[in-house]
Scaffold this motif. Structure first.
Motif, PDB file in Angstrom:
ATOM      1  N   GLN A  64     -13.464  54.700   3.179  1.00 38.41           N
ATOM      2  CA  GLN A  64     -13.096  53.374   3.257  1.00 38.41           C
ATOM      3  C   GLN A  64     -13.621  52.683   4.354  1.00 38.41           C
ATOM      4  O   GLN A  64     -14.052  51.444   4.275  1.00 38.41           O
ATOM      5  CB  GLN A  64     -11.621  53.111   3.274  1.00 38.41           C
ATOM      6  N   HIS A  68     -15.971  49.432   4.402  1.00 40.96           N
ATOM      7  CA  HIS A  68     -15.517  48.061   4.769  1.00 40.96           C
ATOM      8  C   HIS A  68     -16.799  47.756   6.103  1.00 40.96           C
ATOM      9  O   HIS A  68     -17.079  46.606   6.007  1.00 40.96           O
ATOM     10  CB  HIS A  68     -14.248  48.580   5.654  1.00 40.96           C
ATOM     11  N   ARG A 125      -6.176  50.645   6.987  1.00 40.25           N
ATOM     12  CA  ARG A 125      -6.299  49.663   7.776  1.00 40.25           C
ATOM     13  C   ARG A 125      -7.231  50.432   9.056  1.00 40.25           C
ATOM     14  O   ARG A 125      -6.677  51.238   9.425  1.00 40.25           O
ATOM     15  CB  ARG A 125      -5.170  49.122   8.463  1.00 40.25           C
ATOM     16  N   GLN A 129     -12.197  47.555   8.702  1.00 44.71           N
ATOM     17  CA  GLN A 129     -11.600  46.527   7.874  1.00 44.71           C
ATOM     18  C   GLN A 129     -11.172  45.532   8.261  1.00 44.71           C
ATOM     19  O   GLN A 129     -11.084  44.215   8.317  1.00 44.71           O
ATOM     20  CB  GLN A 129     -10.381  47.229   7.119  1.00 44.71           C
TER      21      GLN A 129
END
Length: 210
Positions: A64, A68, A125, A129
């Motif tokens: 992730q 991001h 998070r 991000q």
């Protein structure tokens, strides 16, 4: 030999982390998530395997963060490309095209990313991000939003939904149609951003301002 300064060590750590993120994007895009191991990523990045655990709590978090970062860099490049502009409507159009373009150009990577968000671990998070969020929030402010705390999450949700629709196995939506829906929602002329070849779906694109 004198020891390295704190600033030099920090720069070396930053570069190592970015190499890991870049390698993750490359390998997952090439092989898929399950076929990519943390050892593969460390080898591609030219770093020690233990550094991954130092920077990231797990493989899903690493992916992730990597995606991001890619989204942030892609969006930033689209917003700042020549001719540069401060026009909020043009900048929003560029943002929509940049995110949809990732779904078109890196389908395996983006499909894996969206599937991960929908799993139990959910939305991670991280600093990458946060940079992406700041850029999207600034975009809605430039567009003229008087309530960016509401309008930014809505734009994010609409873009995520469009990416899922483009990549839906067995029943993908045409990207031009999704672009048209987003542009009409925000009152953007079809010619803004980077319009795809062939013109708008159906051959017409009435302006909501008329």
């Amino acid at each position: 030999m004198s020891p390295r300064s704190a600033s030099v060590n920090e720069e070396l750590r930053r570069r190592s982390r970015e190499r890991l993120l870049h390698a993750t994007v490359e390998l997952v895009g090439e092989r898929g998530y399950e076929a990519t191991t943390l050892g593969d990523i460390a080898d591609r990045a030219g770093t020690a395997r233990g550094l991954i655990s130092y920077y990231f709590p797990g493989k899903r978090h690493l992916l992730q963060s990597a995606v991001h970062r890619l989204m942030h860099l892609t969006l930033e490049a689209a917003l700042e490309r020549e001719p540069r502009t401060e026009d909020g409507r043009e900048r929003l159009a560029r943002a929509v095209d940049a995110i949809l373009g990732l779904a078109r150009d890196r389908p395996r990577l983006m499909r894996t990313h969206m599937a991960g968000i929908l799993q139990a671990e959910g939305f991670v998070r991280c600093s990458e991000q946060q940079r992406l969020a700041e850029l999207l929030r600034e975009t809605v402010v430039r567009y003229g939003s008087t309530d960016p705390d509401t309008d930014y999450p809505l734009l994010r949700a609409l873009l995520m939904g469009a990416v899922v629709a483009v990549l839906l196995p067995g029943a993908p939506m045409p990207m031009a149609r999704l672009r048209a829906e987003l542009f009409q929602r925000y009152g953007l002329d079809w010619e803004l951003g980077v319009p795809p070849d062939g013109g708008p779906p159906g051959g017409t694109f009435p302006s909501p301002r008329q």
